[in-house]
Design an enzyme around this catalytic site. Structure first.
Site, short mmCIF file in Angstrom:
data_model
loop_
_atom_site.label_atom_id
_atom_site.label_comp_id
_atom_site.label_asym_id
_atom_site.label_seq_id
_atom_site.Cartn_x
_atom_site.Cartn_y
_atom_site.Cartn_z
N TYR A 123 22.42 -20.71 -15.37
CA TYR A 123 21.21 -21.10 -14.64
C TYR A 123 20.55 -22.34 -15.24
O TYR A 123 19.51 -22.78 -14.77
CB TYR A 123 20.19 -19.97 -14.62
CG TYR A 123 20.63 -18.78 -13.81
CD1 TYR A 123 20.06 -18.51 -12.57
CD2 TYR A 123 21.61 -17.92 -14.28
CE1 TYR A 123 20.47 -17.42 -11.83
CE2 TYR A 123 22.03 -16.83 -13.54
CZ TYR A 123 21.45 -16.58 -12.31
OH TYR A 123 21.86 -15.50 -11.58
N LYS A 170 29.89 -10.22 -22.81
CA LYS A 170 31.36 -10.26 -22.68
C LYS A 170 31.86 -11.09 -23.86
O LYS A 170 32.56 -12.10 -23.69
CB LYS A 170 31.71 -10.88 -21.31
CG LYS A 170 33.16 -10.78 -20.93
CD LYS A 170 33.58 -9.41 -20.45
CE LYS A 170 35.07 -9.40 -20.14
NZ LYS A 170 35.61 -8.04 -19.96
N ASP A 203 31.50 -5.24 -18.07
CA ASP A 203 32.28 -4.46 -17.10
C ASP A 203 32.09 -2.96 -17.35
O ASP A 203 31.92 -2.17 -16.41
CB ASP A 203 33.77 -4.85 -17.12
CG ASP A 203 34.31 -5.14 -18.52
OD1 ASP A 203 33.51 -5.12 -19.47
OD2 ASP A 203 35.52 -5.37 -18.67
#
Ligand code: ATP
Length: 341
Positions: A123, A170, A203
């Site tokens: 962003y 992650k 995930d």
């Protein structure tokens, strides 16, 4: 008197802003928390006759107010809210999800908050085209990771629920950026020995939000993952239509629903106003903390109680299995609020 800048937005924005306005007006009249509401132009409708979705004058009005509320914006959302988050350094995006009566959720006993870093990641606006390729730069700094981790641990302490923080990332793939985020969260965790700390890959978190959402307390994560996981968490407790959010900086904050402008139901009078009304509740909590204002604490609790009672009575919009209109829900909440004075 609090100066409140209000962006009514696009799609269902004006419908749910009207509901929020009537609640704020009632709080102003009956609970002695005084507001001056200043309507601010921004979004797709403004872009039609303007160069910018957020005109300079609108930005100035927001900057000079005490607090801002924003309904969802359509295609130009990034030019308004992403810009405001960065320019006003509203680094913490707080997105709570919990069970309410009469709303079908995946599980009971869900009460979690996603603390989303709000200024960096993809962003940051660093996106470039090459001849046959495009790249987006994912930014992570020690400073932003530290302050969002601090916010998450303080919140877990303040909530005094399960007293746990899970850092979601992650880092096995994004070794540099999420590596920095994850090691920073772990470092900060050492200062908060009474809060249980763990790491989770994004995930696995997406799966666990469905498998055992009741186990979460505070989730701290990076910007894009927080955006995605908070939509999921909202649906886990029933609907995006009940999901409020706060964008918080050191001295200013903007409150808004998690969801977008929902063009599919705009103008039909069936938008759920609770996301916006619960955002008013979050605004009152923030004003209470910032200004040590007990009247705001009281008004915030009254809104929460009124929403709970109205849902318990089965007054609800179609997104959460009811057949009431936006206006029915809003009017019943107003009646509840009047009766508690
Ligand atoms: P954006 O990309 O701007 O986030 P979106 O396309 O992901 O928007 P939303 O506007 O967030 O979608 O809406 C997703 C779904 O949730 C739509 O079916 C919409 O009707 C529904 N929805 C969102 N907000 C509400 C609400 N307040 N009341 C009822 N339904 C809602």
């Amino acid at each position: 008197m609090y100066k409140l800048a209000l962006i009514s937005g696009d799609g269902i924005g004006p419908e749910i802003s009207k509901a929020a306005k009537s609640v704020i007006q009632l709080i102003h009249n009956m609970y002695d928390v005084k507001f001056e509401i200043i309507d601010v132009e921004a979004g797709d409708s403004v872009l039609k006759n303007n160069e910018k979705a957020l005109p300079d004058l609108s930005f100035k009005v927001i900057k000079n107010s005490d607090v801002c509320m924003k309904a969802p914006i359509g295609e130009s959302a990034a030019d308004v809210i992403v810009y405001l988050r960065r320019m006003l350094d509203l680094y913490a995006n707080i997105r709570p999800s919990k069970n309410y009566p009469n709303i079908r959720a995946l599980k009971d006993d869900i009460d979690l908050v996603i603390v989303r870093e709000n200024t960096e990641d993809v962003y940051a606006g660093l996106e470039y085209d090459f001849e046959n390729a495009s790249i987006a730069i994912r930014l992570t700094t020690k400073k932003a990771s530290t302050r969002i981790a601090e916010y998450a641990f303080k919140l877990a302490k303040f909530r005094n629920k399960k007293k746990s923080v899970v850092s979601v990332h992650k880092a096995n793939l994004l070794r540099k950026t999420d590596g920095l985020f994850s090691t920073t969260c772990r470092e900060i965790s050492k200062k908060y020995t009474d809060i249980q700390f763990s790491d989770m890959y994004v995930d696995a978190c997406a799966m666990n939000l469905i498998r055992n959402p009741e186990n979460f307390d505070v989730i701290v994560t990076t910007n894009l993952f927080g955006d995605i996981l908070s939509d999921e968490a909202a649906q886990v407790v029933g609907s995006l239509g009940i999901a409020p959010a706060a964008n918080i900086g050191d001295n200013f904050a903007i409150f808004e629903p998690v969801h977008g402008s929902a063009p599919d139901i705009a103008g039909k009078g069936i938008a759920n106003p609770l996301s916006m009304i619960l955002s008013v509740r979050m605004m009152l909590d923030w004003l209470a903390m910032k200004n040590n204002d007990n009247k705001c604490v009281d008004a915030a609790q009254k809104i929460e109680d009124a929403v709970t009672k109205v849902l318990a009575k089965g007054i609800k919009t179609p997104d959460i299995g009811g057949n009431n209109k936006t206006e029915d829900v809003t009017n019943t909440i107003l009646t509840e609020l009047r009766s508690t004075q």
